[in-house]
Design a protein around this motif. Structure first.
Motif, PDB file in Angstrom:
ATOM      1  N   CYS A  10       7.815 -57.484  42.346  1.00  0.00           N
ATOM      2  CA  CYS A  10       8.010 -58.718  41.580  1.00  0.00           C
ATOM      3  C   CYS A  10       6.706 -59.083  40.884  1.00  0.00           C
ATOM      4  N   PRO A  11       6.692 -59.130  39.540  1.00  0.00           N
ATOM      5  CA  PRO A  11       5.463 -59.494  38.824  1.00  0.00           C
ATOM      6  C   PRO A  11       4.984 -60.904  39.159  1.00  0.00           C
ATOM      7  N   SER A  12       5.908 -61.834  39.351  1.00  0.00           N
ATOM      8  CA  SER A  12       5.531 -63.207  39.682  1.00  0.00           C
ATOM      9  C   SER A  12       4.804 -63.262  41.019  1.00  0.00           C
ATOM     10  N   LYS A  13       5.346 -62.563  41.999  1.00  0.00           N
ATOM     11  CA  LYS A  13       4.729 -62.560  43.325  1.00  0.00           C
ATOM     12  C   LYS A  13       3.402 -61.797  43.305  1.00  0.00           C
ATOM     13  N   LYS A  14       3.355 -60.715  42.551  1.00  0.00           N
ATOM     14  CA  LYS A  14       2.154 -59.881  42.511  1.00  0.00           C
ATOM     15  C   LYS A  14       0.997 -60.585  41.798  1.00  0.00           C
ATOM     16  N   PHE A  15       1.276 -61.178  40.653  1.00  0.00           N
ATOM     17  CA  PHE A  15       0.193 -61.752  39.845  1.00  0.00           C
ATOM     18  C   PHE A  15      -0.055 -63.236  40.099  1.00  0.00           C
ATOM     19  N   LEU A  16       0.996 -63.969  40.469  1.00  0.00           N
ATOM     20  CA  LEU A  16       0.840 -65.409  40.669  1.00  0.00           C
ATOM     21  C   LEU A  16       0.916 -65.828  42.134  1.00  0.00           C
ATOM     22  N   GLY A  17       1.395 -64.915  42.977  1.00  0.00           N
ATOM     23  CA  GLY A  17       1.543 -65.234  44.392  1.00  0.00           C
ATOM     24  C   GLY A  17       2.723 -66.145  44.686  1.00  0.00           C
ATOM     25  N   ILE A  18       3.644 -66.259  43.726  1.00  0.00           N
ATOM     26  CA  ILE A  18       4.813 -67.130  43.863  1.00  0.00           C
ATOM     27  C   ILE A  18       6.078 -66.274  43.773  1.00  0.00           C
ATOM     28  N   GLU A  19       6.962 -66.427  44.751  1.00  0.00           N
ATOM     29  CA  GLU A  19       8.226 -65.702  44.698  1.00  0.00           C
ATOM     30  C   GLU A  19       9.097 -66.263  43.578  1.00  0.00           C
ATOM     31  N   CYS A  20       9.855 -65.373  42.947  1.00  0.00           N
ATOM     32  CA  CYS A  20      10.774 -65.803  41.894  1.00  0.00           C
ATOM     33  C   CYS A  20      12.172 -65.995  42.475  1.00  0.00           C
ATOM     34  N   LEU A  21      13.128 -66.370  41.638  1.00  0.00           N
ATOM     35  CA  LEU A  21      14.506 -66.592  42.092  1.00  0.00           C
ATOM     36  C   LEU A  21      15.174 -65.298  42.535  1.00  0.00           C
ATOM     37  N   GLY A  22      14.635 -64.164  42.125  1.00  0.00           N
ATOM     38  CA  GLY A  22      15.237 -62.881  42.472  1.00  0.00           C
ATOM     39  C   GLY A  22      14.579 -62.170  43.640  1.00  0.00           C
ATOM     40  N   CYS A  23      13.484 -62.726  44.150  1.00  0.00           N
ATOM     41  CA  CYS A  23      12.780 -62.076  45.257  1.00  0.00           C
ATOM     42  C   CYS A  23      13.689 -61.943  46.477  1.00  0.00           C
ATOM     43  N   GLY A  24      13.784 -60.743  46.981  1.00  0.00           N
ATOM     44  CA  GLY A  24      14.606 -60.454  48.141  1.00  0.00           C
ATOM     45  C   GLY A  24      15.928 -59.803  47.805  1.00  0.00           C
ATOM     46  N   ALA A  25      16.308 -59.793  46.526  1.00  0.00           N
ATOM     47  CA  ALA A  25      17.608 -59.240  46.130  1.00  0.00           C
ATOM     48  C   ALA A  25      17.702 -57.743  46.419  1.00  0.00           C
ATOM     49  N   GLN A  26      16.662 -56.996  46.094  1.00  0.00           N
ATOM     50  CA  GLN A  26      16.696 -55.550  46.329  1.00  0.00           C
ATOM     51  C   GLN A  26      16.831 -55.232  47.810  1.00  0.00           C
ATOM     52  N   ARG A  27      16.044 -55.916  48.625  1.00  0.00           N
ATOM     53  CA  ARG A  27      16.114 -55.675  50.075  1.00  0.00           C
ATOM     54  C   ARG A  27      17.462 -56.106  50.633  1.00  0.00           C
ATOM     55  N   ALA A  28      18.009 -57.210  50.123  1.00  0.00           N
ATOM     56  CA  ALA A  28      19.312 -57.686  50.592  1.00  0.00           C
ATOM     57  C   ALA A  28      20.420 -56.688  50.248  1.00  0.00           C
ATOM     58  N   ILE A  29      20.367 -56.122  49.063  1.00  0.00           N
ATOM     59  CA  ILE A  29      21.365 -55.117  48.668  1.00  0.00           C
ATOM     60  C   ILE A  29      21.265 -53.897  49.576  1.00  0.00           C
ATOM     61  N   MET A  30      20.046 -53.500  49.903  1.00  0.00           N
ATOM     62  CA  MET A  30      19.877 -52.366  50.822  1.00  0.00           C
ATOM     63  C   MET A  30      20.439 -52.709  52.195  1.00  0.00           C
ATOM     64  N   LEU A  31      20.251 -53.932  52.655  1.00  0.00           N
ATOM     65  CA  LEU A  31      20.809 -54.356  53.942  1.00  0.00           C
ATOM     66  C   LEU A  31      22.337 -54.317  53.925  1.00  0.00           C
ATOM     67  N   VAL A  32      22.945 -54.687  52.799  1.00  0.00           N
ATOM     68  CA  VAL A  32      24.404 -54.606  52.682  1.00  0.00           C
ATOM     69  C   VAL A  32      24.847 -53.155  52.837  1.00  0.00           C
ATOM     70  N   PHE A  33      24.166 -52.231  52.145  1.00  0.00           N
ATOM     71  CA  PHE A  33      24.534 -50.817  52.229  1.00  0.00           C
ATOM     72  C   PHE A  33      24.282 -50.228  53.613  1.00  0.00           C
ATOM     73  N   GLU A  34      23.396 -50.846  54.369  1.00  0.00           N
ATOM     74  CA  GLU A  34      23.143 -50.422  55.747  1.00  0.00           C
ATOM     75  C   GLU A  34      24.116 -51.077  56.724  1.00  0.00           C
ATOM     76  N   GLY A  35      24.977 -51.969  56.230  1.00  0.00           N
ATOM     77  CA  GLY A  35      25.955 -52.635  57.079  1.00  0.00           C
ATOM     78  C   GLY A  35      25.412 -53.860  57.798  1.00  0.00           C
ATOM     79  N   LYS A  36      24.247 -54.343  57.391  1.00  0.00           N
ATOM     80  CA  LYS A  36      23.630 -55.523  58.011  1.00  0.00           C
ATOM     81  C   LYS A  36      23.949 -56.746  57.148  1.00  0.00           C
ATOM     82  N   PHE A  37      25.207 -57.170  57.220  1.00  0.00           N
ATOM     83  CA  PHE A  37      25.718 -58.179  56.301  1.00  0.00           C
ATOM     84  C   PHE A  37      25.107 -59.558  56.504  1.00  0.00           C
TER      85      PHE A  37
END
Length: 98
Positions: A10-37
């Motif tokens: 995330c560029p916002s988190k990397k450069f500004l240190g602030i999470e954006c509205l999309g932070c966590g989406a990629q990891r959450a999608i991976m958790l869905v595919f792993e069955g960790k709903f």
């Protein structure tokens, strides 16, 4: 090599240190595919409506007989609402009540 090695930073988190509205989406999608709903929902509450949006978007490209614009716009509004509410809750409500 792990799937996390291919995730975007995330560029916002990397450069500004602030999470954006999309932070966590990629990891959450991976958790869905792993069955960790439940974990996926806690990581990113909009994960299921986001997946439904992308599924509907994909169907709209293959099914030219129907119009999906209304459904897609409704999903955009729902996703934005969930993202904003969960962002506010995570960053302002929880931190002020700890």
């Amino acid at each position: 090599m792990k799937i996390e090695d291919f995730m975007l930073t995330c560029p916002s988190k990397k450069f500004l240190g602030i999470e954006c509205l999309g932070c966590g989406a990629q990891r959450a999608i991976m958790l869905v595919f792993e069955g960790k709903f439940s974990e996926a929902f806690h990581m990113y509450p909009a994960v299921y409506t986001l997946l439904l949006f992308f599924l509907t978007l994909g169907v709209s490209f293959t099914d030219k007989k129907r119009k999906y614009s209304g459904v897609l716009m409704a999903l955009v509004v729902v996703n934005l609402a969930i993202m904003v509410i969960s962002y506010y809750y995570k960053h302002f409500y929880i931190h002020s009540h700890v």
